[in-house]
Every structure is written in C-alpha cells, then in structure tokens.
Design a protein around this motif. Structure first.
Motif, PDB file in Angstrom:
ATOM      1  N   UNK A   1      18.127  73.049  43.731  1.00 21.01           N
ATOM      2  CA  UNK A   1      18.812  73.046  44.788  1.00 21.01           C
ATOM      3  C   UNK A   1      19.697  71.696  45.043  1.00 21.01           C
ATOM      4  N   UNK A   2      20.658  71.666  45.952  1.00 18.60           N
ATOM      5  CA  UNK A   2      21.285  70.483  46.187  1.00 18.60           C
ATOM      6  C   UNK A   2      20.576  69.253  47.104  1.00 18.60           C
ATOM      7  N   UNK A   3      20.755  68.182  47.031  1.00 14.05           N
ATOM      8  CA  UNK A   3      20.023  67.141  47.696  1.00 14.05           C
ATOM      9  C   UNK A   3      19.854  67.456  49.240  1.00 14.05           C
ATOM     10  N   UNK A   4      20.643  67.900  49.934  1.00 12.89           N
ATOM     11  CA  UNK A   4      20.617  68.005  51.384  1.00 12.89           C
ATOM     12  C   UNK A   4      20.616  69.463  51.676  1.00 12.89           C
ATOM     13  N   UNK A   5      20.040  69.730  53.017  1.00 15.05           N
ATOM     14  CA  UNK A   5      20.277  71.293  53.486  1.00 15.05           C
ATOM     15  C   UNK A   5      21.795  71.811  53.519  1.00 15.05           C
TER      16      UNK A   5
ATOM     17  N   UNK B   1       9.068  75.026  42.574  1.00 15.69           N
ATOM     18  CA  UNK B   1       8.310  75.369  43.658  1.00 15.69           C
ATOM     19  C   UNK B   1       9.100  75.508  45.013  1.00 15.69           C
ATOM     20  N   UNK B   2       9.869  74.462  45.165  1.00 14.56           N
ATOM     21  CA  UNK B   2      10.503  74.505  46.388  1.00 14.56           C
ATOM     22  C   UNK B   2      11.676  75.880  46.702  1.00 14.56           C
ATOM     23  N   UNK B   3      12.051  76.223  45.565  1.00 13.07           N
ATOM     24  CA  UNK B   3      12.787  77.680  45.551  1.00 13.07           C
ATOM     25  C   UNK B   3      11.927  78.864  46.017  1.00 13.07           C
TER      26      UNK B   3
ATOM     27  N   UNK C   1      10.140  68.083  50.194  1.00  7.98           N
ATOM     28  CA  UNK C   1      10.936  67.298  49.322  1.00  7.98           C
ATOM     29  C   UNK C   1      10.206  66.673  48.409  1.00  7.98           C
ATOM     30  N   UNK C   2       8.772  66.660  48.304  1.00  2.00           N
ATOM     31  CA  UNK C   2       8.135  65.832  47.252  1.00  2.00           C
ATOM     32  C   UNK C   2       7.574  66.880  46.279  1.00  2.00           C
ATOM     33  N   UNK C   3       7.860  68.187  46.292  1.00  2.00           N
ATOM     34  CA  UNK C   3       7.407  69.131  45.450  1.00  2.00           C
ATOM     35  C   UNK C   3       8.547  69.377  44.279  1.00  2.00           C
TER      36      UNK C   3
END
Length: 203
Positions: free
Chosen positions: A161-165, A84-86, A78-80
């Motif tokens: 990406x969206x805020x939540x899963x 990079x998250x994708x 959540x902090x990156x």
C-alpha cells in the motif's frame, strides 16, 4: 460502460455538491429575505436546509467508504507489516458490508412504516418518506461500496500500500480505471472480430 464508470467515480460527489449548493443558495435567500422589506419570508428555508444537511450525512457514508477517507485510528495499523495491513483492510471491508447490510434491512422497515403513516413535514408539507429515503439509499450504497472495496483490496492484497490513505485511494482508483479500460478494449476487439466473422459468413 462509460456511464457506469462515471457513476462509480462521481455519483456521490455530484449528489453531495448539489445538496451543499442547495443549502448555500437557500441560506443566502433567507438572509436577503430577512434584510429586504419587500422580499417574501421563506418559512420553509430552515426545514429544507435541515433536511439537506441530514441527506449529506447519509450520502457521505458510501463516498467515504469508496475513497477510504472515513475517520479511523491507524496507530496500530501503521506499525504492522503491510501484508497484514492488507488482510486487515479486507476484514474491515467485510465487517462494514455486513453492518451496512444490517442497517439497510432495518432502514427498509422504518421507511415502510413512515410511508404507510402518511406523515408530512410541518413547514414544507413534504412526505416524510423522502427524508427516510436518503437514509435507506445511504446505507444501501454503503453496503455496495463496502463490497466493492473488499473486492478491490482482495485483488491488491499482494500489492504494497501507499504511504497515506489519500495515496492509497488514488492508487486503487487508478487501478480500477486501468482495469475498466482493458475490459473496454477487449469488448471492442470482440465486437470487431464478431463483425468481421459475420461479414465473411455473409460473403
């Protein structure tokens, strides 16, 4: 095309709901059998419910992979930055696909051994390979779903990406629906064009 689309969206859901419905009905019948004198005893009820519960565990693997609802620790993710998250999501999907493929290969070996042994369950006297078939199918579908999610995440690697899963999974499903609808429209246009061309040739 519509059948494949439906299976993609609802196959695991229908199977899991059916198994849970079977468990609920059998357990209810078991309660009635214990409290009604003239009702025959269900000696097979406990074993059937146990098998159904085990089946739901393995069939939930591809479902959680496809809907991105598997338990995970996201404190670091959540902090990156989202790019990079994708990339991390793609890497996780690739590792999951390899792991599921490895488990599938080993499940095939175990399934063959159980099938050759001719072992049966003690209460229902069902072939035990039926139970191990759910294990094999769960791992195999998990591998396919992981590959599918890897492709989806690669296609959306430049999309924030969206805020939540849950929102992310919904966003990906909607994107897949739009792509499927576009492909269907292109296919229908090709069919119409082909029919028109054939009609002119016949004339």
């Amino acid at each position: 095309m519509k059948v494949i689309k439906w299976l993609d969206e609802h196959f695991e859901e229908v199977l899991l709901v059916s198994l849970l419905a079977i468990i609920s009905c059998v357990e209810l019948m078991q309660v009635v059998a214990r409290n009604v004198p003239f009702f025959p005893a269900l000696t097979w009820a406990e074993e059937l419910c146990r098998f159904a519960w085990i089946a739901t565990v393995f069939m939930s693997i591809p479902y959680t992979i496809r809907t991105c609802t598997a338990l995970r620790v996201t404190a670091l993710i959540d902090i990156i930055p989202w790019k990079l998250r994708n990339i991390f999501d793609v890497a996780v999907d690739a590792v999951t696909a390899v792991l599921m493929a490895f488990l599938t290969v080993n499940a095939v070996t175990v399934f063959q051994r159980v099938l050759e042994s001719g072992e049966t369950s003690p209460a229902m006297v069902w072939p035990m390979w039926i139970m191990y078939l759910f294990v094999l199918v769960g791992f195999a579908l998990g591998a396919l779903r992981a590959v599918q999610m890897c492709v989806i995440h690669i296609k959306n690697i430049n999309v924030e990406p969206a805020n939540t899963v849950e929102e992310q999974a919904k966003q990906e499903l909607e994107a897949e629906k739009r792509n499927a609808e576009k492909q269907e429209q292109v296919h229908e246009a090709d069919v119409i064009a082909s029919a028109f061309t054939n009609g002119r040739s016949d004339a």
